[in-house]
Scaffold this motif. Structure first.
Motif, PDB file in Angstrom:
ATOM      1  N   ASP A   1       0.832  -1.208   0.000  1.00  0.00           N
ATOM      2  CA  ASP A   1       0.000   0.000   0.000  1.00  0.00           C
ATOM      3  C   ASP A   1       0.863   1.252   0.000  1.00  0.00           C
ATOM      4  OD1 ASP A   1      -2.313  -1.386   0.017  1.00  0.00           O
ATOM      5  OD2 ASP A   1      -3.001  -0.739   2.003  1.00  0.00           O
TER       6      ASP A   1
ATOM      7  N   ASP B   1       0.208   3.995   1.633  1.00  0.00           N
ATOM      8  CA  ASP B   1       0.019   4.880   2.783  1.00  0.00           C
ATOM      9  C   ASP B   1       0.942   4.550   3.954  1.00  0.00           C
ATOM     10  OD1 ASP B   1      -1.053   2.528   3.541  1.00  0.00           O
ATOM     11  OD2 ASP B   1      -3.100   3.238   3.754  1.00  0.00           O
TER      12      ASP B   1
ATOM     13  N   GLN C   1       1.166   2.013   5.660  1.00  0.00           N
ATOM     14  CA  GLN C   1       0.624   1.112   6.678  1.00  0.00           C
ATOM     15  C   GLN C   1       1.363  -0.220   6.629  1.00  0.00           C
ATOM     16  OE1 GLN C   1      -3.763   1.560   5.839  1.00  0.00           O
ATOM     17  NE2 GLN C   1      -3.804   1.632   8.060  1.00  0.00           N
TER      18      GLN C   1
ATOM     19  N   ARG D   1      -2.160   5.071   9.007  1.00  0.00           N
ATOM     20  CA  ARG D   1      -2.068   5.803   7.758  1.00  0.00           C
ATOM     21  C   ARG D   1      -1.364   7.133   8.013  1.00  0.00           C
ATOM     22  NH1 ARG D   1      -3.953   7.266   2.948  1.00  0.00           N
ATOM     23  NH2 ARG D   1      -4.905   5.596   1.756  1.00  0.00           N
TER      24      ARG D   1
HETATM   25 MG    MG Z   1      -4.508   2.084   4.198  1.00  0.00          MG
END
Ligand code: MG
Ligand code: UDP
Length: 335
Positions: A105, A107, A109, A211
């Motif tokens: 991902d 972000d 995370q 995030r």
């Molecule tokens: Mg996320």
């Protein structure tokens, strides 16, 4: 879509491709790129970072173009509009050139620093390295419970077990990627497809971060849609449930009907029985609608598959300059 298009592009490769699906991630992109490149800098055999811009409407595309000028390992793929994360991953897997591919991902995370561990597991022979969240802390109680229920249900219904708490953060070997690239279906429940292919799977636990910028783009309605996708793509059990429930209720209705018929014949029944009638009618009507609804879910998907449209449209694909033919200015655009 012909099979040649579905295969991965054959070109000079590298050891590792990192596929990053992103939608409106301009704010977090520089930090992400820095941490990603630092994490994989020491991977022998080279790497590419393939950013898949899933139709962002912010400055993501511009930031990506700038990154690509500065960094030889960056490939970019841009969709003509937003097609959703599952398709962004699909496209990323099809364009990735590495011997191994990591999906992560944007972000942060998913901690990039753990990628070398994933590569180590792959070098030890794993074809799929699943990353399992240690906890879902930071998510609402509702989302956690719904997720847990979803896994319970899908693992009851489907023949391919979907491991709980394993998301899209995974590493795939080349043959696993090739297997995934052969799947033409439109109904892309990636978690299911990832399990379906089999091969040697390994699991690593990790702590999911919060995030860093922006916000999660999974409203509850979309999660519901994903859950329905997951069930209908991997199981026809609901269809069977519908027919079984229908059969049982029809038998019940028949028995009740018989009972009332006999009772009326023996004792007469001037006006009574009206509530029973309404109850039976409503119950049967409801069951029928439910059964039709289930059939409709499958029929609708059949309809969508039958149109055979391309899964997504690529606006531009610019491979990392590492892969360019001798003359550096020949970036392949619009593949
Ligand atoms: Mg996320
Ligand atoms: N994403 C995407 N297309 C979409 C929605 C999300 O490519 O239509 C990307 C997003 O940029 C991020 C990843 O998918 O890199 C996960 O999204 P998000 O963090 O919103 O989901 P969550 O972590 O809440 O599951």
């Amino acid at each position: 879509m012909n099979t040649a298009e579905m295969r991965t592009i054959v070109a000079p490769g590298c050891t590792l491709s990192i596929v990053v699906p992103m939608l409106n991630e301009e704010a977090g992109l520089p930090a992400l790129h820095e941490r990603l490149s630092a994490a994989v800098a020491d991977i022998s055999g080279g790497f590419e970072i393939l950013y898949v811009d899933d139709g962002s409407t912010d400055q993501t595309a511009a930031v990506l173009a700038r990154l690509q000028e500065q960094c030889r390992n960056v490939s970019t793929l841009r969709f003509s509009r937003n097609f959703g994360k599952e398709l962004a991953i699909t496209a990323g897997l099809r364009h990735a050139r590495g011997d191994a591919v990591v999906v992560i991902d944007a972000d942060l995370q998913h901690p990039p620093e753990i990628i070398p561990d994933m590569v180590a597991a792959w070098r030890q022979g794993a074809d799929v390295v699943n990353m399992r969240r240690r906890s879902r802390a930071g998510e609402s109680w509702l989302k956690r419970t719904a997720a847990h229920l979803f896994y319970r249900i899908i693992n009851q219904l489907s023949d391919t077990p979907v491991p709980e708490n394993v998301g899209d953060f995974r590493l795939f070997s080349r043959r696993a990627v090739n297997a995934l690239n052969q799947m033409p279906e439109r109904n892309r429940f990636m978690k299911g497809l990832f399990s379906w292919i089999g091969f040697r799977q390994a699991t690593i636990d990790f702590d999911v971060g919060v995030r860093t910028t922006g916000r999660s783009r999974w409203p509850f309605g979309q999660l519901w849609a994903l859950a329905i996708e997951g069930v209908t793509a991997f199981s026809i059990a609901p269809l069977k449930v519908a027919s079984k429930v229908g059969l049982v209720s029809a038998l019940l209705a028949f028995a009740t009907g018989l009972y009332f018929l006999v009772r009326t014949l023996l004792f007469g029944d001037p006006v009574q029985g009206f509530p029973t009638l309404i109850v039976v009618v409503l119950m049967l009507g409801g069951l029928q609608l439910m059964a039709i609804g289930i059939v409709g879910e499958y029929l609708g998907r059949l309809f969508l598959e039958s149109k055979q449209r391309p899964l997504y449209l690529v606006e531009s694909y610019v491979p990392a300059s590492e892969f360019d033919a001798p003359s550096q200015d020949q970036a392949v655009r619009g593949a």
